[in-house]
Design a protein around this motif. Structure first.
Motif, PDB file in Angstrom:
ATOM      1  N   PRO A  26      11.699  59.864  27.545  1.00 46.14           N
ATOM      2  CA  PRO A  26      12.703  58.805  27.410  1.00 46.14           C
ATOM      3  C   PRO A  26      13.686  59.161  26.295  1.00 46.14           C
ATOM      4  O   PRO A  26      13.274  59.606  25.228  1.00 46.14           O
ATOM      5  N   GLY A  27      14.947  59.021  26.563  1.00 47.37           N
ATOM      6  CA  GLY A  27      15.973  59.342  25.574  1.00 47.37           C
ATOM      7  C   GLY A  27      16.596  60.709  25.766  1.00 47.37           C
ATOM      8  O   GLY A  27      17.564  61.062  25.092  1.00 47.37           O
ATOM      9  N   CYS A  28      16.068  61.504  26.689  1.00 46.34           N
ATOM     10  CA  CYS A  28      16.555  62.873  26.895  1.00 46.34           C
ATOM     11  C   CYS A  28      17.953  62.874  27.522  1.00 46.34           C
ATOM     12  O   CYS A  28      18.236  62.111  28.457  1.00 46.34           O
ATOM     13  N   GLY A  29      18.800  63.756  27.039  1.00 44.33           N
ATOM     14  CA  GLY A  29      20.154  63.858  27.579  1.00 44.33           C
ATOM     15  C   GLY A  29      20.202  64.459  28.969  1.00 44.33           C
ATOM     16  O   GLY A  29      21.202  64.333  29.673  1.00 44.33           O
ATOM     17  N   TYR A  31      18.875  63.523  31.579  1.00 43.28           N
ATOM     18  CA  TYR A  31      19.077  62.500  32.617  1.00 43.28           C
ATOM     19  C   TYR A  31      20.575  62.370  32.935  1.00 43.28           C
ATOM     20  O   TYR A  31      20.964  62.209  34.087  1.00 43.28           O
ATOM     21  N   GLY A  32      21.389  62.410  31.886  1.00 47.37           N
ATOM     22  CA  GLY A  32      22.835  62.283  32.075  1.00 47.37           C
ATOM     23  C   GLY A  32      23.401  63.462  32.843  1.00 47.37           C
ATOM     24  O   GLY A  32      24.288  63.309  33.687  1.00 47.37           O
ATOM     25  N   PHE A 179      29.358  67.317  27.087  1.00 50.49           N
ATOM     26  CA  PHE A 179      28.065  66.889  26.545  1.00 50.49           C
ATOM     27  C   PHE A 179      27.527  65.708  27.337  1.00 50.49           C
ATOM     28  O   PHE A 179      28.270  65.003  28.023  1.00 50.49           O
ATOM     29  N   ALA A 180      26.217  65.544  27.262  1.00 41.28           N
ATOM     30  CA  ALA A 180      25.529  64.615  28.155  1.00 41.28           C
ATOM     31  C   ALA A 180      25.946  63.164  27.951  1.00 41.28           C
ATOM     32  O   ALA A 180      25.701  62.330  28.815  1.00 41.28           O
ATOM     33  N   GLY A 181      26.565  62.877  26.818  1.00 45.23           N
ATOM     34  CA  GLY A 181      27.043  61.516  26.574  1.00 45.23           C
ATOM     35  C   GLY A 181      28.269  61.173  27.393  1.00 45.23           C
ATOM     36  O   GLY A 181      28.714  60.023  27.395  1.00 45.23           O
ATOM     37  N   GLN A 207      21.101  65.936  24.144  1.00 41.85           N
ATOM     38  CA  GLN A 207      20.238  65.554  23.033  1.00 41.85           C
ATOM     39  C   GLN A 207      18.761  65.621  23.434  1.00 41.85           C
ATOM     40  O   GLN A 207      18.401  65.281  24.551  1.00 41.85           O
ATOM     41  N   PRO A 209      15.635  63.993  21.891  1.00 40.36           N
ATOM     42  CA  PRO A 209      15.157  63.089  20.847  1.00 40.36           C
ATOM     43  C   PRO A 209      13.733  63.389  20.396  1.00 40.36           C
ATOM     44  O   PRO A 209      13.330  62.972  19.315  1.00 40.36           O
ATOM     45  N   ILE A 217      23.131  62.084  19.987  1.00 36.19           N
ATOM     46  CA  ILE A 217      24.307  61.781  20.803  1.00 36.19           C
ATOM     47  C   ILE A 217      25.508  61.498  19.902  1.00 36.19           C
ATOM     48  O   ILE A 217      26.648  61.859  20.221  1.00 36.19           O
TER      49      ILE A 217
ATOM     50  N   PHE B   7      31.375  55.259  24.564  1.00 40.31           N
ATOM     51  CA  PHE B   7      31.825  55.203  23.172  1.00 40.31           C
ATOM     52  C   PHE B   7      32.984  54.205  22.984  1.00 40.31           C
ATOM     53  O   PHE B   7      34.010  54.530  22.409  1.00 40.31           O
ATOM     54  N   SER B  26      27.830  55.235  27.641  1.00 39.47           N
ATOM     55  CA  SER B  26      27.069  55.999  26.648  1.00 39.47           C
ATOM     56  C   SER B  26      27.573  55.643  25.262  1.00 39.47           C
ATOM     57  O   SER B  26      28.765  55.700  24.995  1.00 39.47           O
ATOM     58  N   TYR B  44      24.768  54.008  34.787  1.00 40.30           N
ATOM     59  CA  TYR B  44      24.080  54.918  33.854  1.00 40.30           C
ATOM     60  C   TYR B  44      24.393  54.499  32.425  1.00 40.30           C
ATOM     61  O   TYR B  44      25.551  54.516  32.008  1.00 40.30           O
ATOM     62  N   GLN B  46      23.143  54.891  28.291  1.00 42.48           N
ATOM     63  CA  GLN B  46      22.257  55.490  27.293  1.00 42.48           C
ATOM     64  C   GLN B  46      22.748  55.171  25.896  1.00 42.48           C
ATOM     65  O   GLN B  46      23.941  55.104  25.632  1.00 42.48           O
ATOM     66  N   GLU B  47      21.786  54.921  25.018  1.00 44.45           N
ATOM     67  CA  GLU B  47      22.041  54.708  23.590  1.00 44.45           C
ATOM     68  C   GLU B  47      23.203  53.740  23.353  1.00 44.45           C
ATOM     69  O   GLU B  47      24.126  54.043  22.590  1.00 44.45           O
ATOM     70  N   PHE B  64      20.178  52.965  35.515  1.00 47.63           N
ATOM     71  CA  PHE B  64      19.387  53.747  34.551  1.00 47.63           C
ATOM     72  C   PHE B  64      19.790  53.352  33.136  1.00 47.63           C
ATOM     73  O   PHE B  64      20.960  53.446  32.769  1.00 47.63           O
ATOM     74  N   GLN B  66      18.586  53.970  29.053  1.00 50.09           N
ATOM     75  CA  GLN B  66      17.648  54.561  28.106  1.00 50.09           C
ATOM     76  C   GLN B  66      18.130  54.392  26.677  1.00 50.09           C
ATOM     77  O   GLN B  66      19.306  54.454  26.392  1.00 50.09           O
ATOM     78  N   LYS B  67      17.166  54.118  25.801  1.00 51.50           N
ATOM     79  CA  LYS B  67      17.430  53.858  24.382  1.00 51.50           C
ATOM     80  C   LYS B  67      18.573  52.848  24.234  1.00 51.50           C
ATOM     81  O   LYS B  67      19.538  53.094  23.503  1.00 51.50           O
ATOM     82  N   LEU B  86      14.114  53.089  30.019  1.00 51.76           N
ATOM     83  CA  LEU B  86      13.285  53.974  29.205  1.00 51.76           C
ATOM     84  C   LEU B  86      13.583  53.741  27.729  1.00 51.76           C
ATOM     85  O   LEU B  86      14.743  53.806  27.309  1.00 51.76           O
ATOM     86  N   LEU B  87      12.537  53.455  26.958  1.00 53.29           N
ATOM     87  CA  LEU B  87      12.678  53.225  25.513  1.00 53.29           C
ATOM     88  C   LEU B  87      13.721  52.135  25.206  1.00 53.29           C
ATOM     89  O   LEU B  87      14.461  52.252  24.232  1.00 53.29           O
TER      90      LEU B  87
END
Lengths: 292, 189
Positions: A26-29, A31-32, A179-181, A207, A209, A217, B7, B26, B44, B46-47, B64, B66-67, B86-87
């Motif tokens: 969980p938290g891995c980039g 996935y993106g 980048f995955a973000g 990323q 984590p 990220i 962002f 993201s 999607y 994340q964070e 999806f 996550q974090k 996830l998380l």
């Protein structure tokens, strides 16, 4: 001839998901990036029955299992040579190589220049998380010296390599970075790589984590800068100058370089055509010359 | 390509009814936004911070997260089939009457969340924190409760056949005696 000859479809991104459950931390980039690959395949209209995804070993090398395609999970660092063989044997298929920084630039580092210089018609997506994640966190060729890992408890004693500079120097004909973000940017660049005829290299920061605590990220968000709008993607010198930014605490995001050059399979085909599809030598004579 | 909301500061905005399938979020701050009735399938995230957002009646199939902070967010009647969290921090999330077949809450914080009347069959709650969670009238068949603190949740009138867990289930005698559910204990890995 890679994607140019592949039958076009109108599948949705989710149609490229396989039945295998995605298992990364969980938290891995990653996935993106996988999400971006699904989108790129959909946007490019790649027929899954004419797609081979090939990987070596590592977290990212699990990716082919998660993609609706033919797939080969090969040896550590050897995805490239296997993909080269697959491309020469079946130039009518699209070849997607997926792997990490350790797999590509350490264990498989000897193969990367040759895929680039030969201009093998494939798309290589490198998931660059600056760590060996599958083996629980060791320093990789793209790790920053500040990173403390099991193998470098005081940080690294060496500078990281620059994948973009490396690929540009060795003659890759499509070089990009994201980048995955920013999965949308990743998808656009991967789609471009799939549509490019020749060796496409897309470096994607991701990323980790679990084991890389410094390349978050937020770090990548602040690190990357979009390639200037007036950048000429056919200018190798300008691309190299952009790639060198990575050594100065910045990193370009976007398409750096694109060139048209005959691919390996095109040159091989021309050779075969040159002798009317038949060799003008006797293979047995050559074998006899080498008998002890 | 799909909408890119990465962002960004999007606090308190109203996106009700928009078609935003496959959007990317993201590292954004999206606190208190309204996504009621939106098509967010394949979203999607994340964070990001999506605290106290309103997803009532939205389609979040295969979304999806996550974090991501989703504390106090509302998912009443939403379609969350095969969505993944996830998380994520989903404390006090409200999932009443949502369709959550195959949803995946790996290592999530769900303390105080309410799942009344929800179909959670084949969902994964593995490693999640479930203190004070209300699973009243839920279909929990095939749910993976392993590595959760599932003894601290409320399980009135549930179906739990084929659920996965370690040790004795907290709903044990009550469910069987009341005839409200057929329960099969499978003792994990």
């Amino acid at each position: 001839m890679s994607i140019a000859a592949v039958k076009k479809t109108t599948l949705k991104p989710k149609d490229y998901k396989s039945d295998v459950s995605v298992v990364w931390c969980p938290g891995c980039g990653h996935y993106g990036i996988l999400n971006a690959i699904y989108r790129a395949l959909s946007e490019a209209g790649v027929d899954p029955s004419q797609l081979i995804s090939i990987s070596g070993i590592g977290c990212s090398s699990r990716s082919p299992y998660f993609i609706n395609s033919y797939k080969m999970h090969t040896l550590h660092g050897r995805a490239g040579p296997v993909a080269t063989g697959a491309q020469l044997a079946r130039p009518d298929l699209a070849i997607l190589v997926l792997g990490g920084d350790g797999d590509g630039f350490s264990i498989g580092g000897g193969h990367m220049p040759h895929m680039a210089r030969k201009n093998v018609d494939m798309t290589y997506v490198l998931f660059d998380n600056g760590i060996y994640g599958l083996t629980k966190g060791q320093y990789s060729p793209t790790s920053r010296p500040e990173m403390k890992a099991y193998t470098t408890p005081y940080g690294g004693p060496e500078e990281p390599m620059n994948p973009l500079l490396y690929m540009l120097t060795y003659g890759a004909t499509y070089v990009a970075q994201a980048f995955a973000g920013k999965p949308s940017v990743c998808a656009e660049l991967i789609k471009g790589g799939l549509e490019h005829r020749g060796f496409s290299y897309i470096n994607i920061y991701s990323q980790c984590p679990s084991f890389n605590k410094i390349d978050t990220i937020e770090f990548y968000r602040d690190l990357v800068e979009a390639v200037p709008k007036d950048h000429d993607v056919t200018d190798l010198g300008a691309a190299i100058n952009l790639a060198r930014q990575s050594s100065e605490g910045r990193a370009p995001m976007g398409l750096l370089y694109k060139a048209d050059r005959p691919t390996l399979d095109q040159r091989m085909h021309a050779m075969v055509e040159g002798v009317n599809g038949r060799p003008d030598y006797d293979l047995n004579q050559i074998i006899d010359l080498n008998r002890p | 390509m799909d909408a890119d909301l990465s962002f960004l500061e999007l606090v308190g905005l109203d996106f009700s009814g928009l078609a935003m399938a496959g959007a990317n979020v993201s590292g954004s701050h999206v606190r208190g936004c309204v996504f009621a009735g939106c098509d967010l399938s394949g979203l999607y995230v994340q964070e990001s911070d999506l605290t106290a957002c309103d997803f009532r009646g939205s389609v979040l199939e295969e979304a999806f997260f996550q974090k991501t902070a989703l504390e106090g967010s509302l998912f009443h009647g939403a379609d969350l089939r095969w969505a993944r969290f996830l998380l994520c921090d989903v404390r006090r999330g409200q999932f009443v009457d949502a369709n959550m077949e195959g949803v995946h809450f790996m290592d999530a914080q769900l303390d105080g969340a309410c799942f009344e009347g929800v179909t959670l069959s084949d969902a994964v709650l593995r490693g999640s924190s479930l203190t004070g969670v209300r699973f009243v009238n839920c279909d929990l068949r095939g749910v993976d409760f392993r590595k959760t603190n599932f003894h601290h949740a409320d399980y009135a009138s549930i179906l739990a056949e084929g659920a996965l867990f370690y040790g004795k289930p907290p709903w044990g005698g009550d469910v069987a005696a009341g005839g409200a559910a057929e329960m099969v204990i499978f003792d994990g890995e």
